[in-house]
Design a protein around this motif. Structure first.
Motif, PDB file in Angstrom:
ATOM      1  N   MET A 251       0.714  -1.313   0.003  1.00 28.41           N
ATOM      2  CA  MET A 251      -0.016  -0.174  -0.134  1.00 28.41           C
ATOM      3  C   MET A 251       0.871   1.270   0.130  1.00 28.41           C
ATOM      4  SD  MET A 251      -2.818  -0.775   2.569  1.00 28.41           S
ATOM      5  CE  MET A 251      -3.697  -2.458   2.945  1.00 28.41           C
ATOM      6  N   ALA A 252       1.736   1.208   0.988  1.00 30.53           N
ATOM      7  CA  ALA A 252       2.783   2.309   0.859  1.00 30.53           C
ATOM      8  C   ALA A 252       3.520   2.610  -0.351  1.00 30.53           C
ATOM      9  CB  ALA A 252       3.803   2.180   2.058  1.00 30.53           C
ATOM     10  N   ARG A 253       4.102   1.629  -1.110  1.00 32.63           N
ATOM     11  CA  ARG A 253       4.589   1.761  -2.295  1.00 32.63           C
ATOM     12  C   ARG A 253       3.729   2.338  -3.305  1.00 32.63           C
ATOM     13  NH1 ARG A 253       7.347  -3.609  -1.661  1.00 32.63           N
ATOM     14  NH2 ARG A 253       9.578  -3.157  -1.299  1.00 32.63           N
ATOM     15  N   GLY A 254       2.579   1.854  -3.252  1.00 38.86           N
ATOM     16  CA  GLY A 254       1.746   2.429  -4.191  1.00 38.86           C
ATOM     17  C   GLY A 254       1.098   3.962  -4.133  1.00 38.86           C
ATOM     18  N   ALA A 255       1.050   4.114  -2.877  1.00 36.39           N
ATOM     19  CA  ALA A 255       0.667   5.567  -2.446  1.00 36.39           C
ATOM     20  C   ALA A 255       1.837   6.390  -2.618  1.00 36.39           C
ATOM     21  CB  ALA A 255       0.253   5.814  -1.011  1.00 36.39           C
ATOM     22  N   ARG A 256       3.105   5.995  -2.497  1.00 38.77           N
ATOM     23  CA  ARG A 256       4.073   6.857  -2.773  1.00 38.77           C
ATOM     24  C   ARG A 256       4.314   7.140  -4.324  1.00 38.77           C
ATOM     25  NH1 ARG A 256       9.724   5.159  -2.808  1.00 38.77           N
ATOM     26  NH2 ARG A 256      11.120   6.877  -2.635  1.00 38.77           N
ATOM     27  N   ARG A 257       4.158   6.054  -5.041  1.00 40.03           N
ATOM     28  CA  ARG A 257       4.421   6.236  -6.580  1.00 40.03           C
ATOM     29  C   ARG A 257       3.210   7.179  -6.984  1.00 40.03           C
ATOM     30  NH1 ARG A 257       3.378   1.097  -8.096  1.00 40.03           N
ATOM     31  NH2 ARG A 257       5.279   0.369  -7.877  1.00 40.03           N
TER      32      ARG A 257
ATOM     33  N   VAL B 288       1.562  10.278  -0.926  1.00 36.01           N
ATOM     34  CA  VAL B 288       2.585  10.718   0.259  1.00 36.01           C
ATOM     35  C   VAL B 288       3.946  11.178  -0.178  1.00 36.01           C
ATOM     36  CG1 VAL B 288       1.134   9.081   1.672  1.00 36.01           C
ATOM     37  CG2 VAL B 288       3.145   8.201   0.175  1.00 36.01           C
ATOM     38  N   ASP B 289       4.503  11.799   0.689  1.00 33.55           N
ATOM     39  CA  ASP B 289       5.836  12.314   0.311  1.00 33.55           C
ATOM     40  C   ASP B 289       6.965  11.559   0.920  1.00 33.55           C
ATOM     41  OD1 ASP B 289       4.877  14.332  -1.356  1.00 33.55           O
ATOM     42  OD2 ASP B 289       4.553  15.616   0.369  1.00 33.55           O
ATOM     43  N   GLY B 290       8.161  11.771   0.582  1.00 32.39           N
ATOM     44  CA  GLY B 290       9.158  10.988   1.479  1.00 32.39           C
ATOM     45  C   GLY B 290       9.526   9.581   1.017  1.00 32.39           C
ATOM     46  N   GLY B 291      10.352   9.147   1.831  1.00 32.35           N
ATOM     47  CA  GLY B 291      10.800   7.482   1.515  1.00 32.35           C
ATOM     48  C   GLY B 291       9.980   6.483   1.762  1.00 32.35           C
ATOM     49  N   LEU B 292      10.176   5.147   1.396  1.00 32.17           N
ATOM     50  CA  LEU B 292       9.128   4.267   1.879  1.00 32.17           C
ATOM     51  C   LEU B 292       8.822   4.051   3.406  1.00 32.17           C
ATOM     52  CD1 LEU B 292       7.623   2.055   0.755  1.00 32.17           C
ATOM     53  CD2 LEU B 292       9.609   0.558   0.934  1.00 32.17           C
ATOM     54  N   ALA B 293       9.845   4.109   3.984  1.00 33.59           N
ATOM     55  CA  ALA B 293       9.764   4.210   5.570  1.00 33.59           C
ATOM     56  C   ALA B 293       8.556   5.116   5.901  1.00 33.59           C
ATOM     57  CB  ALA B 293      11.003   4.301   6.421  1.00 33.59           C
ATOM     58  N   ASP B 294       8.563   6.371   5.342  1.00 32.75           N
ATOM     59  CA  ASP B 294       7.732   7.561   5.734  1.00 32.75           C
ATOM     60  C   ASP B 294       6.314   7.049   5.333  1.00 32.75           C
ATOM     61  OD1 ASP B 294       9.817   9.273   6.763  1.00 32.75           O
ATOM     62  OD2 ASP B 294      10.266   9.975   4.820  1.00 32.75           O
ATOM     63  N   ALA B 295       6.365   6.625   4.139  1.00 30.16           N
ATOM     64  CA  ALA B 295       5.019   6.049   3.449  1.00 30.16           C
ATOM     65  C   ALA B 295       4.464   5.132   4.526  1.00 30.16           C
ATOM     66  CB  ALA B 295       5.049   5.550   2.230  1.00 30.16           C
ATOM     67  N   VAL B 296       5.184   3.883   4.935  1.00 30.47           N
ATOM     68  CA  VAL B 296       4.681   2.934   5.898  1.00 30.47           C
ATOM     69  C   VAL B 296       4.045   3.641   6.935  1.00 30.47           C
ATOM     70  CG1 VAL B 296       5.334   1.171   7.074  1.00 30.47           C
ATOM     71  CG2 VAL B 296       6.060   1.039   4.886  1.00 30.47           C
ATOM     72  N   ARG B 297       4.909   4.665   7.776  1.00 25.79           N
ATOM     73  CA  ARG B 297       4.269   5.167   9.192  1.00 25.79           C
ATOM     74  C   ARG B 297       3.061   5.985   8.747  1.00 25.79           C
ATOM     75  NH1 ARG B 297      10.059   5.523  10.049  1.00 25.79           N
ATOM     76  NH2 ARG B 297      10.095   7.589   8.923  1.00 25.79           N
TER      77      ARG B 297
END
Length: 455
Positions: A253-259, A263-272
């Motif tokens: 979910m985080a990867r898709g939202a970031r792509r 969401v901004d920032g890195g993958l860790a930020d997106a996961v949180r």
């Protein structure tokens, strides 16, 4: 893939390329039969991915009926006619199209291949086949359009419960160079898809297949508003156990939202971030509108000036009402047998719809099309154009964009051969006189196959 020499006919160019490459030991990237495609895709994909792409509603009687209905018609060969030059082109929505094929919208193509919709787009553009971009895509329409260049593309709209979101999708489709809008009408309720239920797998709950949403400014604001107000998840939903699978879903979910830029920032930020999970919950809230009626269709003319086709029509009364409502085309479809079991097969529904429409708008057909001979049968029964679905998804799973290209190429080539052997020199020559009904003795037994048998 080497360029096909079509100077002596499309099929001859394809066959020549395959057989000449075979001298050096090369073989096609994908099987040429639907059964072979499905078997190879099953070997390639995870159990969940294959079930989602291959499965249908209930006991899959509708899926079986779709293909068996084509088997009730036979092409009558004609001989000693000059068919050296053949014209595969058709007129559709004011443009001359190279072939009668359209790539039907298929969602969640990331299940088949990491390049997903972009790979399909490249293959469609290279072969000059219109591609209907899915509302449930794995990549935003802007990215897919960029991969197509000048290639013909349409956009499929699943009518959301949010009119603002519907209007935003269509504005983006226009800006992305889409030539038409295809409103899919038969998914206002999710079909009873037994394979997915058995595996407890729905890709949307994992953030897959919602890239059109997460990349949309209206949807993004709905998600942020949900987070601001602390809207709860579905209270009837059971708690999710924390394990390797659920953690992988969160990361996905985080990867898709970031792509998609949600969401901004890195993958860790997106996961949180709470936004990816909120995006899934918001999607589940707005995805469909079961209260949609004919009266609401007037809104689509406020949202876009593009031609509008209605997809999912199998009853002639509905077809006539669509024409009366000013729609620009009809797609006879039962969603590939994925929505209702024991549904009427599309090719059986086609003649009555064609008769009622009486040439006022184009009538397309999809669901159950497995090869070029099926294309010829559909055109002979009055279809203006024909949509191809599952076969190209399997090609994507097996060999990416090259696999899609070969599946579409093979379908066009078989159509070309069928056209010529039926004694016709143009797609426009096809009509009921090209066909005869198969006799009851020749028909295959009716009824759905088991899951271990080829559809």
């Amino acid at each position: 893939m080497a360029r096909i020499d079509t100077s002596r006919g499309y099929a001859r160019g394809v066959q020549s390329a395959v057989y000449r490459a075979g001298i050096a030991g090369a073989r096609p990237a994908v099987p040429t039969t639907f059964a072979g495609l499905e078997q190879a895709a099953e070997r390639t994909l995870s159990a969940e991915a294959f079930a989602y792409l291959a499965g249908g509603a209930g006991a899959e009687h509708t899926m079986a009926a779709n293909t068996e209905a084509f088997g009730r018609w036979q092409v009558v060969p004609r001989v000693l006619r000059d068919v050296a030059e053949r014209d595969l082109s058709i007129e559709l929505l004011g443009r001359r199209r190279a072939t009668p094929l359209v790539l039907s919208p298929l969602g969640v193509m990331e299940l088949a291949h990491p390049d997903a919709d972009v790979a399909v787009a490249r293959a469609a553009a290279a072969l000059d086949v219109p591609y209907v971009l899915s509302n449930q895509a794995s990549r935003p329409m802007e990215e897919v359009a960029a991969a197509m260049g000048d290639g013909a593309r349409w956009f499929q709209l699943y009518w959301s419960a949010s009119d603002e979101l519907n209007a935003s999708f269509l504005r983006r489709a226009e800006a992305s160079g889409c030539e038409a809008i295809v409103v899919t009408l038969d998914t206002h309720l999710l079909g009873w898809r037994t394979r997915d239920l058995d595996l407890a797998f729905l890709p949307f709950t994992r953030g897959q297949g919602i890239a059109q949403y997460t990349s949309d400014p209206v949807f993004a604001e709905l998600v942020r508003e949900r987070v601001r107000h602390g809207a709860p998840a579905d209270p009837s939903a059971p708690a999710v156990k924390v394990n390797a699978k659920s953690l992988a879903a969160v990361v996905g979910m985080a990867r898709g939202a970031r792509r998609a830029g949600l969401v901004d920032g890195g993958l860790a930020d997106a996961v949180r971030s709470p936004l990816p999970r909120a995006a899934v919950e918001t999607f589940l809230d707005v995805f469909a509108d079961p209260s949609l009626t004919w009266d609401a269709l007037a809104k689509v003319r406020e949202w876009t000036d593009l031609p509008v086709l209605l997809k999912g029509i199998v009853h002639p009364d509905d077809a006539e009402r669509a024409v009366d409502a000013g729609m620009d085309g009809i797609v006879v479809s039962n969603h590939g047998g994925r929505q209702i079991d024991r549904s009427v097969p599309t090719v059986a529904a086609l003649p009555a719809v064609v008769e009622r429409v009486a040439g006022r708008v184009p009538v397309l057909l999809d669901s159950g099309v497995r090869g070029g001979a099926d294309v010829a049968i559909a055109l002979s029964l009055g279809a203006t154009a024909v949509g191809l679905g599952r076969p190209y998804a399997y090609g994507l799973a097996i060999a990416g964009a090259s696999g899609v290209s070969e599946v579409v190429r093979n379908t066009i080539a078989e159509f070309d051969v069928t056209l010529g052997l039926a004694g016709c020199t143009a797609a426009a020559d096809l009509g009921p006189d090209v066909l005869r009904p198969s006799s009851p003795v020749e028909e295959r037994p009716s009824g759905a196959r088991t899951r271990h048998e080829t559809r």
